[in-house]
Design a protein around this motif. Structure first.
Motif, PDB file in Angstrom:
ATOM      1  N   ALA A 123       1.014  -1.089  -0.015  1.00  0.00           N
ATOM      2  CA  ALA A 123       0.082   0.000  -0.108  1.00  0.00           C
ATOM      3  C   ALA A 123       0.760   1.269  -0.077  1.00  0.00           C
ATOM      4  CB  ALA A 123      -0.927  -0.018   1.063  1.00  0.00           C
ATOM      5  N   GLY A 124       2.220   1.039   0.128  1.00  0.00           N
ATOM      6  CA  GLY A 124       2.977   2.193   0.020  1.00  0.00           C
ATOM      7  C   GLY A 124       3.557   2.440   1.333  1.00  0.00           C
ATOM      8  N   ARG A 125       4.355   3.689   1.354  1.00  0.00           N
ATOM      9  CA  ARG A 125       5.172   3.948   2.665  1.00  0.00           C
ATOM     10  C   ARG A 125       4.194   4.623   3.664  1.00  0.00           C
ATOM     11  NH1 ARG A 125      10.674   4.490   4.386  1.00  0.00           N
ATOM     12  NH2 ARG A 125      10.290   4.836   6.643  1.00  0.00           N
ATOM     13  N   ILE A 126       3.840   4.375   4.742  1.00  0.00           N
ATOM     14  CA  ILE A 126       3.488   5.315   5.853  1.00  0.00           C
ATOM     15  C   ILE A 126       4.121   5.711   6.970  1.00  0.00           C
ATOM     16  CG2 ILE A 126       1.477   5.211   7.501  1.00  0.00           C
ATOM     17  CD1 ILE A 126       0.087   3.275   5.692  1.00  0.00           C
ATOM     18  N   LEU A 127       4.194   7.001   7.051  1.00  0.00           N
ATOM     19  CA  LEU A 127       5.325   7.378   8.063  1.00  0.00           C
ATOM     20  C   LEU A 127       4.442   7.568   9.499  1.00  0.00           C
ATOM     21  CD1 LEU A 127       7.805  10.070   6.771  1.00  0.00           C
ATOM     22  CD2 LEU A 127       8.130   7.396   7.113  1.00  0.00           C
ATOM     23  N   THR A 128       5.146   7.206  10.603  1.00  0.00           N
ATOM     24  CA  THR A 128       4.285   7.421  11.824  1.00  0.00           C
ATOM     25  C   THR A 128       5.216   8.422  12.321  1.00  0.00           C
ATOM     26  OG1 THR A 128       3.416   5.210  12.106  1.00  0.00           O
ATOM     27  CG2 THR A 128       3.695   6.626  14.241  1.00  0.00           C
ATOM     28  N   ILE A 129       4.706   9.752  12.768  1.00  0.00           N
ATOM     29  CA  ILE A 129       5.268  10.822  13.610  1.00  0.00           C
ATOM     30  C   ILE A 129       4.932  10.911  14.891  1.00  0.00           C
ATOM     31  CG2 ILE A 129       5.680  13.234  13.404  1.00  0.00           C
ATOM     32  CD1 ILE A 129       6.793  11.439  11.128  1.00  0.00           C
TER      33      ILE A 129
END
Length: 218
Positions: A123-129
């Motif tokens: 599903a593509g890159r997901i960043l957690t901030i």
């Protein structure tokens, strides 16, 4: 110094570290390993004016040898995140128990030439901030690029670790007695003995009923 249980969030090093510095009237230089580098701890000590020498926790790339969080341009104020390939997506509002923010690149990753170095997620890159991201990113940057910070850390961190090693050597990682009171007394007695030994090695003498420590020579 006080004896504490070995488990529980309230006894974590980062929490204990705040307690150790709570009575300091003036800012100090505080040294510690990554266990003390939690965002909440950094925020509290930073606001108190202390100068922090906590080794930042290393970032783990989603792909071995690939991009880490610091390879992205993250603007928490404008709520925008730009990836190494130049794609920009919005940063969601804080949510969940830990008030984290998400940046999802989704279909932008499909034909991206840098995908192999960035993500394996279909599903593509997901960043957690996480909260205090800006403070943590600044700490990582300082530790990697500031020669004065690096010099102070290399000079003073080893004595801290050496003191801990003295405390636990000869099997003293394990408690000697049953019950908090007895072990707390044992810990303070051992620390006092180690401090006295160190002072004697530095030139402390006992003459005529008084203790004297010779001033250091140039």
């Amino acid at each position: 110094m006080a004896l504490r249980p070995g488990a529980g969030a309230e006894h974590h090093e980062a929490t204990v570290g705040l307690d150790l510095l709570a009575d300091e009237e003036n800012p100090v230089d505080a040294f510690g390993d990554t266990a003390y580098s939690a965002g909440d701890t950094r925020q509290a000590l930073h606001q108190a004016g202390h100068r922090l020498f906590f080794k930042p926790a290393p970032l783990r790339p989603a792909v071995p040898g690939g991009f880490t969080l610091d390879d992205f341009t993250i603007n928490t104020t404008a709520a925008l995140v730009t990836c190494p390939a130049g794609h920009t997506v919005p940063l969601a509002d804080p949510g969940g128990q830990h008030h984290q923010r998400k940046a999802a690149f989704k279909g932008l990753c499909t034909r991206c030439p840098l995908r192999e170095r960035c993500t394996k997620a279909k599903a593509g890159r997901i960043l957690t901030i996480r909260p205090h991201h800006d403070l943590q990113a600044a700490a990582r940057h300082q530790a990697a690029t500031d020669p004065d910070w690096q010099a102070d850390y290399r000079r003073w961190r080893p004595p801290v670790e050496r003191a801990v090693a003295w405390l636990v050597q000869h099997g003293n990682r394990r408690l000697r007695y049953r019950g908090t009171i007895n072990n707390n007394t044992w810990l303070h007695t051992r620390a006092a003995a180690l401090n006295l030994r160190r002072l004697i090695n530095l030139g402390l003498t006992h003459t005529g009923g008084s203790w004297q420590l010779a001033p250091p020579t140039a």
